[in-house]
Design a protein around this motif. Structure first.
Motif, PDB file in Angstrom:
ATOM      1  N   ARG A   1       0.783  -1.158   0.104  1.00  0.00           N
ATOM      2  CA  ARG A   1       0.001   0.033   0.079  1.00  0.00           C
ATOM      3  C   ARG A   1       0.878   1.045   0.005  1.00  0.00           C
ATOM      4  O   ARG A   1       0.464   2.240  -0.859  1.00  0.00           O
ATOM      5  CB  ARG A   1      -0.793   0.008   1.376  1.00  0.00           C
ATOM      6  CG  ARG A   1      -1.829   1.484   1.357  1.00  0.00           C
ATOM      7  CD  ARG A   1      -2.916   1.216   0.316  1.00  0.00           C
ATOM      8  NE  ARG A   1      -3.440   2.686   0.267  1.00  0.00           N
ATOM      9  CZ  ARG A   1      -3.220   3.472  -0.637  1.00  0.00           C
ATOM     10  NH1 ARG A   1      -2.448   3.285  -1.591  1.00  0.00           N
ATOM     11  NH2 ARG A   1      -3.998   4.660  -0.739  1.00  0.00           N
ATOM     12  N   THR A   2       1.806   1.296   1.020  1.00  0.00           N
ATOM     13  CA  THR A   2       2.509   2.279   0.814  1.00  0.00           C
ATOM     14  C   THR A   2       3.681   2.529  -0.051  1.00  0.00           C
ATOM     15  O   THR A   2       3.708   3.735  -0.597  1.00  0.00           O
ATOM     16  CB  THR A   2       3.175   2.430   2.430  1.00  0.00           C
ATOM     17  OG1 THR A   2       4.095   1.319   2.609  1.00  0.00           O
ATOM     18  CG2 THR A   2       2.179   2.589   3.612  1.00  0.00           C
ATOM     19  N   LEU A   3       4.315   1.612  -0.284  1.00  0.00           N
ATOM     20  CA  LEU A   3       5.503   1.927  -1.317  1.00  0.00           C
ATOM     21  C   LEU A   3       5.145   1.536  -2.535  1.00  0.00           C
ATOM     22  O   LEU A   3       5.753   2.203  -3.587  1.00  0.00           O
ATOM     23  CB  LEU A   3       6.801   0.720  -0.818  1.00  0.00           C
ATOM     24  CG  LEU A   3       7.998   1.139  -1.304  1.00  0.00           C
ATOM     25  CD1 LEU A   3       8.611   2.416  -0.781  1.00  0.00           C
ATOM     26  CD2 LEU A   3       8.995  -0.001  -1.387  1.00  0.00           C
ATOM     27  N   GLY A   4       4.296   0.532  -2.751  1.00  0.00           N
ATOM     28  CA  GLY A   4       3.903  -0.069  -4.127  1.00  0.00           C
ATOM     29  C   GLY A   4       2.671   0.987  -4.695  1.00  0.00           C
ATOM     30  O   GLY A   4       2.606   0.891  -5.748  1.00  0.00           O
ATOM     31  N   GLY A   5       2.005   1.493  -3.845  1.00  0.00           N
ATOM     32  CA  GLY A   5       1.151   2.374  -4.347  1.00  0.00           C
ATOM     33  C   GLY A   5      -0.121   1.582  -4.751  1.00  0.00           C
ATOM     34  O   GLY A   5      -1.249   2.254  -5.370  1.00  0.00           O
ATOM     35  N   LEU A   6      -0.393   0.070  -4.475  1.00  0.00           N
ATOM     36  CA  LEU A   6      -1.608  -0.306  -4.627  1.00  0.00           C
ATOM     37  C   LEU A   6      -2.769  -0.151  -3.741  1.00  0.00           C
ATOM     38  O   LEU A   6      -2.543   0.448  -2.736  1.00  0.00           O
ATOM     39  CB  LEU A   6      -1.463  -1.990  -4.448  1.00  0.00           C
ATOM     40  CG  LEU A   6      -0.744  -2.563  -5.692  1.00  0.00           C
ATOM     41  CD1 LEU A   6       1.030  -2.306  -5.746  1.00  0.00           C
ATOM     42  CD2 LEU A   6      -0.709  -4.194  -5.387  1.00  0.00           C
ATOM     43  N   THR A   7      -4.019  -0.054  -4.322  1.00  0.00           N
ATOM     44  CA  THR A   7      -5.278   0.322  -3.838  1.00  0.00           C
ATOM     45  C   THR A   7      -5.552  -0.870  -2.658  1.00  0.00           C
ATOM     46  O   THR A   7      -5.254  -1.992  -2.865  1.00  0.00           O
ATOM     47  CB  THR A   7      -6.383   0.616  -4.504  1.00  0.00           C
ATOM     48  OG1 THR A   7      -6.681  -0.763  -5.273  1.00  0.00           O
ATOM     49  CG2 THR A   7      -6.018   1.620  -5.806  1.00  0.00           C
ATOM     50  N   THR A   8      -6.294  -0.535  -1.553  1.00  0.00           N
ATOM     51  CA  THR A   8      -6.864  -1.743  -0.805  1.00  0.00           C
ATOM     52  C   THR A   8      -7.360  -2.902  -1.428  1.00  0.00           C
ATOM     53  O   THR A   8      -7.332  -4.117  -1.334  1.00  0.00           O
ATOM     54  CB  THR A   8      -7.690  -0.988   0.312  1.00  0.00           C
ATOM     55  OG1 THR A   8      -6.850  -0.048   0.968  1.00  0.00           O
ATOM     56  CG2 THR A   8      -8.077  -2.192   1.045  1.00  0.00           C
ATOM     57  N   ASP A   9      -8.282  -2.356  -2.657  1.00  0.00           N
ATOM     58  CA  ASP A   9      -8.919  -3.408  -3.221  1.00  0.00           C
ATOM     59  C   ASP A   9      -8.012  -4.486  -4.119  1.00  0.00           C
ATOM     60  O   ASP A   9      -8.087  -5.646  -4.124  1.00  0.00           O
ATOM     61  CB  ASP A   9      -9.894  -2.980  -4.286  1.00  0.00           C
ATOM     62  CG  ASP A   9     -10.455  -3.824  -5.200  1.00  0.00           C
ATOM     63  OD1 ASP A   9     -11.339  -4.648  -4.481  1.00  0.00           O
ATOM     64  OD2 ASP A   9     -10.367  -4.015  -6.419  1.00  0.00           O
ATOM     65  N   GLU A  10      -6.899  -3.804  -4.608  1.00  0.00           N
ATOM     66  CA  GLU A  10      -5.856  -4.486  -5.355  1.00  0.00           C
ATOM     67  C   GLU A  10      -5.193  -5.623  -4.610  1.00  0.00           C
ATOM     68  O   GLU A  10      -5.007  -6.726  -4.692  1.00  0.00           O
ATOM     69  CB  GLU A  10      -4.555  -3.739  -5.983  1.00  0.00           C
ATOM     70  CG  GLU A  10      -5.594  -2.797  -7.123  1.00  0.00           C
ATOM     71  CD  GLU A  10      -4.625  -2.010  -7.880  1.00  0.00           C
ATOM     72  OE1 GLU A  10      -4.774  -1.598  -9.095  1.00  0.00           O
ATOM     73  OE2 GLU A  10      -3.799  -1.322  -7.078  1.00  0.00           O
ATOM     74  N   ILE A  11      -4.896  -4.852  -3.400  1.00  0.00           N
ATOM     75  CA  ILE A  11      -4.183  -5.862  -2.293  1.00  0.00           C
ATOM     76  C   ILE A  11      -5.000  -6.994  -1.772  1.00  0.00           C
ATOM     77  O   ILE A  11      -4.732  -8.199  -1.734  1.00  0.00           O
ATOM     78  CB  ILE A  11      -3.643  -5.030  -0.999  1.00  0.00           C
ATOM     79  CG1 ILE A  11      -2.913  -3.780  -1.501  1.00  0.00           C
ATOM     80  CG2 ILE A  11      -2.713  -5.970  -0.008  1.00  0.00           C
ATOM     81  CD1 ILE A  11      -2.316  -2.878  -0.357  1.00  0.00           C
ATOM     82  N   ALA A  12      -6.330  -6.483  -1.563  1.00  0.00           N
ATOM     83  CA  ALA A  12      -7.331  -7.941  -1.345  1.00  0.00           C
ATOM     84  C   ALA A  12      -7.235  -8.832  -2.228  1.00  0.00           C
ATOM     85  O   ALA A  12      -7.349 -10.088  -1.745  1.00  0.00           O
ATOM     86  CB  ALA A  12      -8.658  -7.039  -1.024  1.00  0.00           C
ATOM     87  N   ARG A  13      -7.304  -8.364  -3.482  1.00  0.00           N
ATOM     88  CA  ARG A  13      -7.565  -9.507  -4.522  1.00  0.00           C
ATOM     89  C   ARG A  13      -6.420 -10.264  -4.660  1.00  0.00           C
ATOM     90  O   ARG A  13      -6.431 -11.622  -4.690  1.00  0.00           O
ATOM     91  CB  ARG A  13      -7.703  -8.850  -5.898  1.00  0.00           C
ATOM     92  CG  ARG A  13      -9.243  -8.480  -6.113  1.00  0.00           C
ATOM     93  CD  ARG A  13      -9.718  -8.004  -7.353  1.00  0.00           C
ATOM     94  NE  ARG A  13      -9.202  -6.629  -7.704  1.00  0.00           N
ATOM     95  CZ  ARG A  13      -8.127  -6.224  -8.557  1.00  0.00           C
ATOM     96  NH1 ARG A  13      -7.501  -7.339  -9.127  1.00  0.00           N
ATOM     97  NH2 ARG A  13      -7.710  -5.139  -8.691  1.00  0.00           N
ATOM     98  N   ALA A  14      -5.001  -9.530  -4.328  1.00  0.00           N
ATOM     99  CA  ALA A  14      -3.674 -10.291  -4.275  1.00  0.00           C
ATOM    100  C   ALA A  14      -3.849 -11.512  -3.051  1.00  0.00           C
ATOM    101  O   ALA A  14      -3.092 -12.352  -3.101  1.00  0.00           O
ATOM    102  CB  ALA A  14      -2.676  -9.533  -4.148  1.00  0.00           C
ATOM    103  N   PHE A  15      -4.460 -11.112  -1.874  1.00  0.00           N
ATOM    104  CA  PHE A  15      -4.467 -12.019  -0.893  1.00  0.00           C
ATOM    105  C   PHE A  15      -5.794 -12.844  -0.775  1.00  0.00           C
ATOM    106  O   PHE A  15      -6.051 -13.746   0.003  1.00  0.00           O
ATOM    107  CB  PHE A  15      -4.450 -11.172   0.420  1.00  0.00           C
ATOM    108  CG  PHE A  15      -3.048 -10.800   0.724  1.00  0.00           C
ATOM    109  CD1 PHE A  15      -2.161 -11.664   1.689  1.00  0.00           C
ATOM    110  CD2 PHE A  15      -2.496  -9.421   0.511  1.00  0.00           C
ATOM    111  CE1 PHE A  15      -0.952 -11.251   1.956  1.00  0.00           C
ATOM    112  CE2 PHE A  15      -1.250  -9.016   0.787  1.00  0.00           C
ATOM    113  CZ  PHE A  15      -0.440  -9.837   1.416  1.00  0.00           C
ATOM    114  N   LEU A  16      -6.437 -12.741  -1.811  1.00  0.00           N
ATOM    115  CA  LEU A  16      -7.878 -13.464  -2.143  1.00  0.00           C
ATOM    116  C   LEU A  16      -8.823 -13.258  -0.556  1.00  0.00           C
ATOM    117  O   LEU A  16      -9.336 -14.255  -0.024  1.00  0.00           O
ATOM    118  CB  LEU A  16      -7.581 -14.870  -2.101  1.00  0.00           C
ATOM    119  CG  LEU A  16      -6.796 -15.201  -3.066  1.00  0.00           C
ATOM    120  CD1 LEU A  16      -6.533 -16.786  -3.407  1.00  0.00           C
ATOM    121  CD2 LEU A  16      -7.431 -14.905  -4.598  1.00  0.00           C
ATOM    122  N   VAL A  17      -8.807 -12.055  -0.133  1.00  0.00           N
ATOM    123  CA  VAL A  17      -9.531 -11.765   1.025  1.00  0.00           C
ATOM    124  C   VAL A  17     -10.514 -10.551   0.756  1.00  0.00           C
ATOM    125  O   VAL A  17     -10.332  -9.753  -0.259  1.00  0.00           O
ATOM    126  CB  VAL A  17      -8.783 -11.204   2.254  1.00  0.00           C
ATOM    127  CG1 VAL A  17      -7.907 -12.347   2.712  1.00  0.00           C
ATOM    128  CG2 VAL A  17      -8.286 -10.203   1.872  1.00  0.00           C
TER     129      VAL A  17
END
Length: 390
Positions: free
Chosen positions: A125-141
């Motif tokens: 989120r902080t360094l890569g600039g991914l949105t919360t939704d993008e991170i959630a999809r990466a973690f399948l949550v």
């Protein structure tokens, strides 16, 4: 203009936020100030054009917004005095400072007081600039779950007084596994189409190799990313996905392949036999034409023994199918419990197609398409379904 704005924003987010956190010592305040600066930039730059030094503009605007926030909250801290000492002065923009601050940020995010999932998510989120939704999809949550995870991580950093710095040498090993996982996840997100994230991950890999020159897994990760990235130009044709076997090797970046193999050689000379070194060795074999599929399958076997990962076993199945035939690969695939993993179904579909089991292949392609959001991958699966219908 919109495309250029997006490019600048994606390139500068991590640098700007890392610098702000270094100044402010507060993740939430820094992120709010950065978001405001980028919002103002989107409005003004679309009218007036992008300034000559967009990073300096963004940093100055973000710093001024942070100063206003601190004033409104009547906080009188040393950080405020530093920021308010000269409201007209620009934040020093010596770009040599940014690498150090981004490394400080990634090691802060990967502090052992945080759960590994939180470490990875917060850095993305902080360094890569991914949105919360993008991170959630990466973690399948679900997205709300990820949002709460990020909030808790930032609160813990603040409450525990976790320092914003690269840890001393004796503490580095306990942080390294999470840091490498973060870098590789950022790279994988970039490999799917966000080139600036892939470049960010490779930069981080180089920086880590400079910081930890004797660690073979750091070298292995850098080698892996370079070797994978060398095939970037061949992976797509007119926006459509091209499988490895159909790629034009003349489009591969031979200089990057040589660099990746040099890093791999250093890792092996240091005695590296860990997961990233093994994956880099596999990527090196993939960069040869034709591939030695039997050797690739053997390396995946060793990697699977280390990790116990069913995804690694899926990749071994693909290599076995190339070396011994699709039926041998399918026997492995059908033993894996990855029903919600799109690549299992797309792999199974390919093997069934080669075996002439068309109805089963069509069902597997449909299941893979159902699980796929990525545009090029989805279009590839639709093309396969169209081919099977004719």
């Amino acid at each position: 203009m919109v495309g250029r704005l997006d490019q600048v924003f994606r390139e500068e987010w991590g640098r700007v936020l890392a610098t702000l956190i270094g100044f402010l010592g507060d993740f939430d305040l820094a992120e709010e100030a950065a978001q405001e600066a980028f919002a103002i930039a989107a409005d003004r730059w679309s009218r007036d054009g992008i300034p000559g030094n967009p990073r300096a503009w963004l940093m100055t605007t973000a710093r001024n917004h942070a100063t206003d926030l601190i004033r409104r909250e009547r906080v009188r801290t040393a950080k405020f005095r530093l920021l308010a000492a000269d409201d007209r002065a620009e934040v020093p923009m010596n770009t040599t400072l940014f690498p150090d601050e981004r490394l400080e940020l990634i090691f802060t995010c990967c502090h052992p007081a945080l759960a590994v999932e939180a470490q990875v998510a917060l850095t993305l989120r902080t360094l890569g600039g991914l949105t919360t939704d993008e991170i959630a999809r990466a973690f399948l949550v679900p997205e709300p779950t990820m949002a709460q995870r990020l909030v808790r991580a930032k609160r813990k950093i603040k409450a525990a007084g976790i320092p914003f710095r690269v840890p001393p040498a004796h503490l580095l090993p306990e942080r390294l596994d999470a840091v490498l996982a973060v870098v590789y996840l950022i790279y994988n997100e970039g490999y799917g189409g966000r080139d600036e994230l892939a470049a960010e991950a490779i930069w981080l890999g180089r920086a880590l190799a400079e910081l930890l020159p004797d660690d073979p897994e750091v070298r292995g990760l850098l080698a892996l990313m370079l070797l994978l990235d060398s095939r970037r130009e061949a992976r797509f044709s007119d926006g459509e996905l091209v499988l490895l076997g159909d790629q034009d090797p003349s489009l591969w970046d031979t200089e990057q392949i040589a660099h990746g193999r040099a890093e791999l050689d250093r890792a092996l000379a240091q005695g590296g036999r860990g997961p990233y070194v093994l994956q880099a060795a596999i990527a090196s074999l993939h960069a040869e034409a034709p591939c030695d599929w039997a050797q690739i399958a053997a390396l995946y076997g060793r990697l699977g023994h280390l990790t116990g990962s069913p995804v690694v076993e899926l990749n071994r199945a693909i290599a076995v199918a190339e070396a011994e035939g699709p039926e041998a690969g399918l026997r492995i695939v059908d033993q894996l419990g990855l029903d919600d993993f799109r690549y299992l179904h797309s792999t199974r579909a390919e093997l069934l197609r080669r075996l002439g089991r068309i109805d089963e292949a069509r069902d597997a392609y449909r299941r893979a398409r159902q699980l796929t959001d990525d545009g090029p991958e989805r279009r590839f699966l639709e093309r396969r379904l169209t081919e099977l219908a004719t």
